[in-house]
Enzyme design. Sequence first.
Site, PDB file in Angstrom:
ATOM      1  N   GLU A 236       0.831  -1.213   0.000  1.00 23.90           N
ATOM      2  CA  GLU A 236       0.000   0.000   0.000  1.00 23.90           C
ATOM      3  C   GLU A 236       0.865   1.263   0.000  1.00 23.90           C
ATOM      4  O   GLU A 236       0.537   2.250  -0.661  1.00 23.90           O
ATOM      5  CB  GLU A 236      -0.949   0.007   1.203  1.00 23.90           C
ATOM      6  N   HIS A 364     -12.274  -8.087  -5.902  1.00 23.69           N
ATOM      7  CA  HIS A 364     -12.125  -7.264  -7.099  1.00 23.69           C
ATOM      8  C   HIS A 364     -13.233  -7.457  -8.127  1.00 23.69           C
ATOM      9  O   HIS A 364     -13.436  -6.593  -8.971  1.00 23.69           O
ATOM     10  CB  HIS A 364     -10.758  -7.531  -7.738  1.00 23.69           C
TER      11      HIS A 364
END
Length: 465
Positions: A236, A364
């Site tokens: 991240e 996703h």
Amino acid sequence: AAAAGAAAPKCLALNDLSKVLRTSRRWDELLEAWAGWHAIAPPLRPKFERYVALGNKGAAEIGFPDVGALWRAGYDMSPEAFEAETDRLWGKLKPLYDELHCHVRARLRAIHGKERIGDKAPIPAHVLGNMWAQDWSNIYALMEPYKGQPSLDVTRKIKAKKLDEKQMVSLGERFFTSLGFDPLPATFWERSLLKKPVDREVVCHASAWDVGDRDDLRIKMCVEPTEEDLITIHHELGHIYYYHQYYKLPVLFQSGANDGFHEGIGDTLALSVTPAYLKTLGLVDRVPEDEKGLINFLFKKALDKIAFLPFGKLIDQWRWDVFAGKTRPADYNQAWWALRLRYQGVAPPVPRSEADFDPGAKFHVPANVPYTRYFLASIYQFQFHRALCKAAGHTGPLHTCSIHGSKAAGEKLRAMLSLGASRPWQEAMQAMTGESEADPGAMLEYFEPLRRWLKEQNKNEVCGW
Ligand code: X8Z
Ligand code: ZN
């Protein structure tokens, strides 16, 4: 409904169920957690069908045959060439995946029995340590190649040191600052969500955000004290530092060179989170030194990086066919499992039908996030790593390199990140690596000692499925 006065049965959330997948060794318990999570998806099916229709309508209005073609158009080459390119990359790496699959299956067979995991059979999807069988590193302890070698169990250390969410993110930040990157802005710490709230439901799937145009960068992630999450934090922060390097560019250039670059930056740094570096943090006691320790290390990495490849490829293989109308709604689930079988060699642990909607159980898919980016990133990151290691002056095998502390590597990386999307990705690749296309060779080089070892282990096995 629960009878009045009786405690309502507590529903487990995905993080609880993932913990079962990660830690339990009991077939039935694993199965219950796997089936329980996949039961959330059937209600998404009609909504997903509507989303496909609407998405395709929007794609058509801007001149694309369908959403899949639109997604494949983001790589500075024709959509057809891009599809062929993903096949080329997979073709080079598949032999290594097949060796890993063969060995892991043999080890799992010894644990669960040959009635449950047969010869030439696919591996049941619930015994690989992860809800989607996309990262197998959680079952490393079950199949450690050599005993008596330095422990690679970072999770145990994180727990023993009682590192909290903020401390874990600070460790990630420290890696970036060691390369000469800026400290994270104060607003990052004020506005990020790092801990699972107890008073409300949130989407826990980790994400990184670039809010507005003034370096307002945030992470949203329910951090748990595990090695997996320490790696995800680096992932991240890779997005965050990419944002930070290009936020002053014209808005059209405020993007990665392509989306695979964006996904690959944090992972590249995480490849430098080696046992030698972890030792400096007190997160491992001893660094593997001999051949056996090296095989343990590479095997654990392969359970993450090599195991991921076919999964990273098949998600969009499924969606491309769905968007193109080649896979009809009536065949959604069986087409999904056909790809899971063909690419990964895994199978559902209980019979499935079109009453199920298993693709919907992967974040996703309902979240409309393309997935080939992760497949690309898993290959690029070794290529980036090789180039940065060279800049750092590393000599010796690629898997021993850590760029931690190298200002020269940091400078090379920042120069590439600062291009944003102002140049075709092939030029950004060239600027950093001297190579103008994706090269699976770096990943193969990194894992070469393990490939030889696996081949030897598998010599009396019947591989394939
Ligand atoms: O979704 C992610 C990141 C956010 S961009 C946590 N990843 C993929 C996944 O979890 O399926 C990282 C690895 C692959
Ligand atoms: Zn990401």
